[in-house]
Every structure is written in structure tokens, then in C-alpha cells.
Design an enzyme around this catalytic site. Structure first.
Site, PDB file in Angstrom:
ATOM      1  N   HIS A 245      28.873 -38.400 -11.212  1.00 45.83           N
ATOM      2  CA  HIS A 245      29.506 -37.361 -10.387  1.00 45.83           C
ATOM      3  C   HIS A 245      31.005 -37.586 -10.224  1.00 45.83           C
ATOM      4  O   HIS A 245      31.603 -37.089  -9.272  1.00 45.83           O
ATOM      5  CB  HIS A 245      28.795 -37.275  -9.025  1.00 45.83           C
ATOM      6  CG  HIS A 245      27.399 -36.718  -9.129  1.00 45.83           C
ATOM      7  ND1 HIS A 245      26.451 -36.834  -8.144  1.00 45.83           N
ATOM      8  CD2 HIS A 245      26.796 -36.012 -10.126  1.00 45.83           C
ATOM      9  CE1 HIS A 245      25.322 -36.236  -8.526  1.00 45.83           C
ATOM     10  NE2 HIS A 245      25.504 -35.744  -9.725  1.00 45.83           N
TER      11      HIS A 245
ATOM     12  N   CYS B 267      51.613 -27.319 -14.852  1.00 51.08           N
ATOM     13  CA  CYS B 267      51.427 -25.863 -14.722  1.00 51.08           C
ATOM     14  C   CYS B 267      51.545 -25.359 -13.293  1.00 51.08           C
ATOM     15  O   CYS B 267      51.510 -24.151 -13.060  1.00 51.08           O
ATOM     16  CB  CYS B 267      50.085 -25.453 -15.326  1.00 51.08           C
ATOM     17  SG  CYS B 267      48.679 -25.880 -14.304  1.00 51.08           S
TER      18      CYS B 267
HETATM   19  P1  OAD Z   1      21.870 -38.633  -0.292  1.00 48.84           P
HETATM   20  O1  OAD Z   1      22.768 -38.612   0.902  1.00 48.84           O
HETATM   21  O2  OAD Z   1      21.191 -37.379  -0.701  1.00 48.84           O
HETATM   22  O3  OAD Z   1      20.717 -39.687  -0.043  1.00 48.84           O
HETATM   23  C1  OAD Z   1      20.974 -40.978   0.407  1.00 48.84           C
HETATM   24  C2  OAD Z   1      19.697 -41.772   0.312  1.00 48.84           C
HETATM   25  O4  OAD Z   1      20.012 -43.111   0.693  1.00 48.84           O
HETATM   26  C3  OAD Z   1      18.573 -41.299   1.229  1.00 48.84           C
HETATM   27  O5  OAD Z   1      17.354 -41.226   0.489  1.00 48.84           O
HETATM   28  C4  OAD Z   1      18.493 -42.387   2.298  1.00 48.84           C
HETATM   29  O6  OAD Z   1      17.152 -42.602   2.771  1.00 48.84           O
HETATM   30  C5  OAD Z   1      18.980 -43.600   1.520  1.00 48.84           C
HETATM   31  N1  OAD Z   1      19.550 -44.674   2.344  1.00 48.84           N
HETATM   32  C6  OAD Z   1      20.180 -44.583   3.539  1.00 48.84           C
HETATM   33  N2  OAD Z   1      20.585 -45.799   3.965  1.00 48.84           N
HETATM   34  C7  OAD Z   1      20.230 -46.672   2.988  1.00 48.84           C
HETATM   35  C8  OAD Z   1      20.379 -48.079   2.820  1.00 48.84           C
HETATM   36  N3  OAD Z   1      20.979 -48.826   3.728  1.00 48.84           N
HETATM   37  N4  OAD Z   1      19.890 -48.649   1.693  1.00 48.84           N
HETATM   38  C9  OAD Z   1      19.279 -47.893   0.752  1.00 48.84           C
HETATM   39  N5  OAD Z   1      19.107 -46.574   0.854  1.00 48.84           N
HETATM   40  C10 OAD Z   1      19.584 -45.965   1.952  1.00 48.84           C
HETATM   41  O7  OAD Z   1      22.730 -39.259  -1.458  1.00 48.84           O
HETATM   42  P2  OAD Z   1      22.529 -39.144  -3.044  1.00 48.84           P
HETATM   43  O8  OAD Z   1      21.093 -39.235  -3.403  1.00 48.84           O
HETATM   44  O9  OAD Z   1      23.479 -40.090  -3.646  1.00 48.84           O
HETATM   45  O10 OAD Z   1      26.590 -34.963  -5.394  1.00 48.84           O
HETATM   46  O11 OAD Z   1      23.021 -37.686  -3.284  1.00 48.84           O
HETATM   47  C11 OAD Z   1      23.057 -37.231  -4.591  1.00 48.84           C
HETATM   48  C12 OAD Z   1      24.218 -36.319  -4.789  1.00 48.84           C
HETATM   49  O12 OAD Z   1      24.163 -35.249  -3.850  1.00 48.84           O
HETATM   50  C13 OAD Z   1      25.590 -36.947  -4.516  1.00 48.84           C
HETATM   51  O13 OAD Z   1      26.112 -37.630  -5.620  1.00 48.84           O
HETATM   52  C14 OAD Z   1      26.420 -35.752  -4.208  1.00 48.84           C
HETATM   53  C15 OAD Z   1      25.438 -35.165  -3.208  1.00 48.84           C
HETATM   54  O14 OAD Z   1      25.637 -34.064  -2.554  1.00 48.84           O
HETATM   55  C16 OAD Z   1      27.659 -34.189  -5.544  1.00 48.84           C
HETATM   56  O15 OAD Z   1      28.579 -34.175  -4.736  1.00 48.84           O
HETATM   57  C17 OAD Z   1      27.625 -33.376  -6.791  1.00 48.84           C
END
Ligand code: OAD
Length: 252
Positions: free
Chosen positions: A120, A156
Site C-alpha cells: 500500500h 507541472c
Molecule cells: P486494520 O486496522 O483493518 O486491522 C488491524 C488488525 O490488527 C485488527 O485485526 C486488530 O485486531 C489487529 N490488532 C490490533 N492490535 C494488535 C496487536 N497489538 N497485535 C496484533 N494485532 C493487533 O488494519 P489492516 O488490516 O492493516 O489500506 O488494514 C488493511 C488496509 O486497510 C490498510 O493497509 C489500509 C486500510 O484501510 C489502505 O489505506 C489502502
């Protein structure tokens, strides 16, 4: 937990090809909020999923640029946590290793990881919103800056945008292909701190499972990946990954 940790550690210890796939959760214990958490402070009224879109930037570039500049400043003030460090070491122990992240911070690199595939994009690679010319980074703002007018492109004149992938945009083709290939060939893929909701990135662990590799999931909460994972390790990655690293190394 002891038995599932042992099972996961045995899978890691005997794997030749290991992939670690991370999301916002791995940086949570460094103090970087995840996406599904509500925004706080100045950003309380906003929804991260709505700010991270080309439409939001077109409508209000200063709002979106200000939010990303705040996130860049935050990323610079935090430090990698034991989860990032253990991830680097687990990969260093493997014969073939790939680190794939959805995160736009640089905490994996600051924990010593190299060749990280950023699906990303990154907070540190701004570019022109019209001609894509890479732009220089200005000093990060102090505090919570709020709205900031993006600087103009020096070729630009169009506004500079963050070097991240927004919802509705295509992922970088090279990085995605490399990630899918690594996932397809992995004996073990460790999925850490991702909600598994955002595609196509969320497909990566499923590729490993379909090709017969083992998926280990590290997350304090259940996710749609639970049934795909051979082992679910419930807990924060800053505790679980160091424990997994210790267990997967031969005792001396
Ligand atoms: P999310 O915010 O959707 O999910 C975070 C995950 O981390 C959740 O499943 C939590 O349960 C878990 N979590 C929280 N604390 C934690 C800890 N201490 N240790 C391990 N896990 C923990 O984030 P992403 O899955 O990264 O994309 O989101 C995916 C994409 O959606 C991002 O890259 C971004 C977003 O909106 C774009 O901006 C295109």
C-alpha cells in the site's frame, strides 16, 4: 496457548520458505493507531476509510495532505516494537524469506528488515498527483497540524500527494506479483495484525493456504482468516512474535 505456540514454532523451524505478512496491528504497540480504531483529537470527526480515497483528495487536498503529514510526523516519533524486531529475526533464520506489509510506516525497515514489499505504498515517497514526478519531503510538521495545503509539483504545478495506495486504486504491479509468488511458494506464512478485509492484499494468506502451505495467524481478535489459518495465535504481536521466535530456535 503453549500447545498452539509449540505447533506454530515447529512449522516455522522446519520451513524453508517463510513469508511474514503484516497489517496495522503490528505497529499498534508502537503507538500507531490501526485503521478500524476511531480517530482521535483533531481527526475525531473523520473516518480513515473516507480520507484514504482519491475522491477525498480531489475534494479537499489540504485536509487529506494534512492527515498524511500528521501520520508521517507520528511515524517518525515512534519506534519499532519487539514484534517488528522478532519478525526481522524469524526471517533471518529462514532459508528464503519475504516480508510483505500493508503498512505505510517504515517500522519494519527501522527494525532491520530489508527488501520489504509495501503493497500500500509509503508515507515517505510523495509524488505529483498529475505527472507522478517524485517530490522531496519537507520537514515533518510539529504537533497535530490539521489542514495543510500540499506543495505544488516543481515540474507541472499540480498538488503533491502521498505515495500511498488509496481505496479504489491499483496496487503496484511489481510488488503485488512478487508478493503473490512468495505467498504461493511459502511453506509457512505468518499473518500478523491484519483484519483481512481489504482486497486484493487480503488474498495473500489465502494463496499460501490454497497452495498447501501453512498459515499462522497472530491477532488478538478473530478475523475472516481464522478458518484459513492452520494455527491461530491470539494475542498482541509484540508478545507473540518474540515468543514464537524463542520457541522456533533450537535450545542451547
Ligand atoms: P486494520 O486496522 O483493518 O486491522 C488491524 C488488525 O490488527 C485488527 O485485526 C486488530 O485486531 C489487529 N490488532 C490490533 N492490535 C494488535 C496487536 N497489538 N497485535 C496484533 N494485532 C493487533 O488494519 P489492516 O488490516 O492493516 O489500506 O488494514 C488493511 C488496509 O486497510 C490498510 O493497509 C489500509 C486500510 O484501510 C489502505 O489505506 C489502502
Amino acid at each position: 496457548m503453549d500447545e498452539t505456540l509449540r505447533e506454530a514454532a515447529d512449522l516455522v523451524a522446519t520451513a524453508e520458505r517463510v513469508v511474514i505478512f503484516t497489517g496495522a496491528g503490528i505497529s499498534a504497540e508502537s503507538g500507531v493507531p490501526t485503521f478500524r480504531e476511531a480517530l482521535t483529537g483533531l481527526w475525531e470527526r473523520f473516518d480513515a476509510a473516507k480520507l484514504a480515497t482519491p475522491e477525498a483528495f480531489d475534494e479537499d487536498p489540504a485536509l487529506v495532505w494534512g492527515w498524511y503529514e500528521w501520520r508521517r510526523a507520528l511515524a517518525l516519533t515512534v519506534a519499532p516494537n519487539p514484534g517488528h524486531i522478532a519478525a526481522t529475526e524469524i526471517l533471518a533464520d529462514a532459508g528464503h524469506a519475504t516480508l510483505i506489509t500493508q503498512n505505510v510506516d517504515d517500522l519494519h525497515e527501522r527494525a532491520g528488515a530489508t527488501g520489504v514489499l509495501h503493497l500500500h505504498g509509503s508515507l515517505f515517497t510523495p509524488r505529483c498527483s498529475a505527472c507522478a514526478r517524485p517530490a522531496a519531503l519537507s520537514p515533518a510538521p510539529d504537533g497535530e497540524p490539521g489542514r495543510i495545503t500540499p506543495p505544488p509539483c516543481d515540474r507541472c504545478g499540480a498538488p503533491i500527494r502521498p505515495g500511498v495506495v488509496w481505496f479504489g486504486e491499483a496496487l503496484p504491479t511489481d510488488g503485488l506479483e512478487e508478493a503473490v509468488e512468495a505467498a504461493a511458494n511459502a511453506d509457512v506464512l505468518i499473518s500478523v495484525g491484519t483484519s483481512g478485509l481489504v482486497y486484493p492484499a487480503a488474498e495473500i494468506p489465502q494463496v499460501t493456504a490454497r497452495m498447501g502451505g501453512a498459515v499462522i495467524q497472530v491477532n488478538p481478535e478473530p478475523t475472516p482468516l481464522d478458518p484459513v489459518a492452520r494455527v491461530n495465535l491470539r494475542g498482541p504481536s509484540a508478545e507473540i512474535l518474540p515468543a514464537l521466535l524463542r520457541q522456533s530456535r533450537p535450545s542451547t
